[in-house]
Design a protein around this motif. Sequence first.
Motif, PDB file in Angstrom:
ATOM      1  N   MET A   1      17.952  11.904  48.294  1.00 30.19           N
ATOM      2  CA  MET A   1      16.726  12.302  47.617  1.00 30.19           C
ATOM      3  C   MET A   1      17.051  13.306  46.503  1.00 30.19           C
ATOM      4  O   MET A   1      17.927  14.142  46.647  1.00 30.19           O
ATOM      5  N   PRO A   2      16.322  13.221  45.393  1.00 29.72           N
ATOM      6  CA  PRO A   2      16.561  14.193  44.322  1.00 29.72           C
ATOM      7  C   PRO A   2      16.020  15.559  44.702  1.00 29.72           C
ATOM      8  O   PRO A   2      15.149  15.693  45.554  1.00 29.72           O
ATOM      9  N   ILE A   3      16.560  16.551  44.077  1.00 30.69           N
ATOM     10  CA  ILE A   3      16.072  17.920  44.238  1.00 30.69           C
ATOM     11  C   ILE A   3      15.422  18.338  42.932  1.00 30.69           C
ATOM     12  O   ILE A   3      16.021  18.213  41.872  1.00 30.69           O
ATOM     13  N   VAL A   4      14.189  18.800  43.007  1.00 25.68           N
ATOM     14  CA  VAL A   4      13.487  19.242  41.807  1.00 25.68           C
ATOM     15  C   VAL A   4      13.722  20.733  41.633  1.00 25.68           C
ATOM     16  O   VAL A   4      13.343  21.541  42.479  1.00 25.68           O
ATOM     17  N   ARG A   5      14.397  21.085  40.554  1.00 31.79           N
ATOM     18  CA  ARG A   5      14.701  22.481  40.257  1.00 31.79           C
ATOM     19  C   ARG A   5      13.727  23.015  39.204  1.00 31.79           C
ATOM     20  O   ARG A   5      13.425  22.333  38.231  1.00 31.79           O
ATOM     21  N   GLY A  56      19.762  16.696  34.588  1.00 26.14           N
ATOM     22  CA  GLY A  56      18.967  15.711  35.309  1.00 26.14           C
ATOM     23  C   GLY A  56      17.818  15.217  34.463  1.00 26.14           C
ATOM     24  O   GLY A  56      17.905  15.180  33.238  1.00 26.14           O
ATOM     25  N   VAL A  57      16.706  14.851  35.111  1.00 29.56           N
ATOM     26  CA  VAL A  57      15.542  14.295  34.433  1.00 29.56           C
ATOM     27  C   VAL A  57      14.448  15.355  34.347  1.00 29.56           C
ATOM     28  O   VAL A  57      14.077  15.950  35.364  1.00 29.56           O
ATOM     29  N   VAL A  58      13.950  15.577  33.151  1.00 34.60           N
ATOM     30  CA  VAL A  58      12.845  16.523  32.968  1.00 34.60           C
ATOM     31  C   VAL A  58      11.580  15.918  33.554  1.00 34.60           C
ATOM     32  O   VAL A  58      11.146  14.835  33.142  1.00 34.60           O
ATOM     33  N   THR A  59      10.988  16.598  34.533  1.00 35.87           N
ATOM     34  CA  THR A  59       9.786  16.074  35.188  1.00 35.87           C
ATOM     35  C   THR A  59       8.512  16.791  34.769  1.00 35.87           C
ATOM     36  O   THR A  59       7.416  16.279  35.003  1.00 35.87           O
ATOM     37  N   THR A  77      10.716  21.690  34.891  1.00 38.44           N
ATOM     38  CA  THR A  77      11.296  21.301  36.169  1.00 38.44           C
ATOM     39  C   THR A  77      12.182  20.093  35.928  1.00 38.44           C
ATOM     40  O   THR A  77      11.887  19.245  35.078  1.00 38.44           O
ATOM     41  N   VAL A  78      13.275  20.026  36.666  1.00 41.12           N
ATOM     42  CA  VAL A  78      14.287  19.000  36.457  1.00 41.12           C
ATOM     43  C   VAL A  78      14.650  18.380  37.794  1.00 41.12           C
ATOM     44  O   VAL A  78      14.952  19.099  38.762  1.00 41.12           O
ATOM     45  N   ALA A  79      14.606  17.051  37.877  1.00 38.65           N
ATOM     46  CA  ALA A  79      15.059  16.335  39.069  1.00 38.65           C
ATOM     47  C   ALA A  79      16.560  16.147  38.950  1.00 38.65           C
ATOM     48  O   ALA A  79      17.042  15.491  38.027  1.00 38.65           O
ATOM     49  N   VAL A  80      17.300  16.751  39.882  1.00 37.04           N
ATOM     50  CA  VAL A  80      18.752  16.692  39.828  1.00 37.04           C
ATOM     51  C   VAL A  80      19.274  16.001  41.080  1.00 37.04           C
ATOM     52  O   VAL A  80      18.647  16.014  42.130  1.00 37.04           O
ATOM     53  N   GLY A 125      -0.547  18.946  42.317  1.00 38.02           N
ATOM     54  CA  GLY A 125      -0.314  20.375  42.404  1.00 38.02           C
ATOM     55  C   GLY A 125       1.141  20.743  42.556  1.00 38.02           C
ATOM     56  O   GLY A 125       1.543  21.832  42.217  1.00 38.02           O
ATOM     57  N   SER A 126       1.954  19.843  43.138  1.00 35.69           N
ATOM     58  CA  SER A 126       3.365  20.183  43.327  1.00 35.69           C
ATOM     59  C   SER A 126       4.172  19.713  42.141  1.00 35.69           C
ATOM     60  O   SER A 126       3.703  18.997  41.282  1.00 35.69           O
ATOM     61  N   ALA A 127       5.444  20.158  42.116  1.00 37.18           N
ATOM     62  CA  ALA A 127       6.308  19.776  41.003  1.00 37.18           C
ATOM     63  C   ALA A 127       6.510  18.269  41.012  1.00 37.18           C
ATOM     64  O   ALA A 127       6.735  17.656  42.047  1.00 37.18           O
ATOM     65  N   PRO A 128       6.411  17.594  39.864  1.00 37.43           N
ATOM     66  CA  PRO A 128       6.547  16.144  39.801  1.00 37.43           C
ATOM     67  C   PRO A 128       7.966  15.695  40.079  1.00 37.43           C
ATOM     68  O   PRO A 128       8.924  16.412  39.848  1.00 37.43           O
TER      69      PRO A 128
END
Length: 432
Positions: A1-5, A56-59, A77-80, A125-128
Amino acid sequence: MPIVREFTLPDLGEGLTGAEVVRWLVEVGDVIAVDQPVVEVETAKAMVEVPCPYGGVVTARYGEVGEERAVGQPLVTVAVSPEPGTDVPGLGGAAENERPLVGFGVAEGGKGSRRRRVGVGVGGGSAPVVTQPAPVVEPLPVRTAIAVISPLVRKLAREHGVDLTAVAGSGPDGLIMRADVQRAIQPVATPAPATVSADAEVVPLRGLRRTVAEKLTRSHHEIPAVTVWVDADATELLAVRAQMNQAPDAPKVSLLALFARICVAALARHPELNSSVDLDANGTPVALRRHTAVHLGFAAQSERGLVVPVVRDAQQLTTEQLGAELGRLTASARAGSLTPAELTGGTFTLNNYGVFGVDGSTPILNHPEAAMLGVGRITAKPWVHEGELAVRQVTQLSFTFDHRVCDGGTAGGFLRFVADCVERPGMLLRQL
């Protein structure tokens, strides 16, 4: 699973608490590399491109252009990928996609393909997080190089919808200058006032202007400043400068460099003026902080307004070295590329307001400094020289000081020494 930073606005140093978003360098869905700049912001000191420590990917992005963001508030926020080779939904694994997340491998095409867009889902509401399966990842088309250095010029063009690729630069090697953009603005649009209230235009104080306003207000309220002044015959100083500049291969010595050298010599005689006042929690003066190094600030006009770059350890530099550093910082000020470190930490300020064609001034001190030397224009005036009336090159020198650090005798001694060096520059040889 990705981690959203979540990447927040970092502490940009020198006591800065926030910055204004000037331009986003990435969009939601872009794949970015570790330490790739994601946003250009304007602090109270300079324009800064802020790099993101995650690849990673900018979310998501936070903050519109023109919005103030405080240190610690989120920027993107970035999905890494949690570790090399781990699948990220929507991208697949490195082996499957053959385009690993930037920051965990080398993307095809090198720097030109660092920024790529992929499909992402934006949550509530949460980080995408990235949700769409296996999109086609394509590099952005190669853009035409634009001959422009100053971020202020780019900002001006953006605000008025000017296409820089269609602007002919008048600077060296076709460099696009502010005047080039201003000429292109006229047929494009006339900017509307920020806010109109009744018969007045209300312009919000932001960035540099707000910081200057706050600093000057604090200086005016906190420091009991006094200004003294004297006229000085600068004819001999001009002659000495002409002699210095006769060497064909040596860099030219400016008047500002000579006045900087005089200031350093005067501060060596009167070190109490290279100081600041320490306050307790109630704002009561409790100590004088005398600085061993002379970090010489000087007023310079830039596209952002008046700024005060700082020459570090001026007491260690020769006149020629002072001139070189003053020239470098002045060029950076005009280009809008001064760093926050180059605009802070001064212990004494030299203000050459003679460039504006005026004789004198009673400036507000550059808080928390205790003193400032002002130099008026040098102009031909009748003057008694060696007992006879003559036409001489005369300047007015003013000296503003914090009365808490010294009395009038010390300030008068400082200014008289400066005036004597202007009139008899050979006195400086005693200080070398």
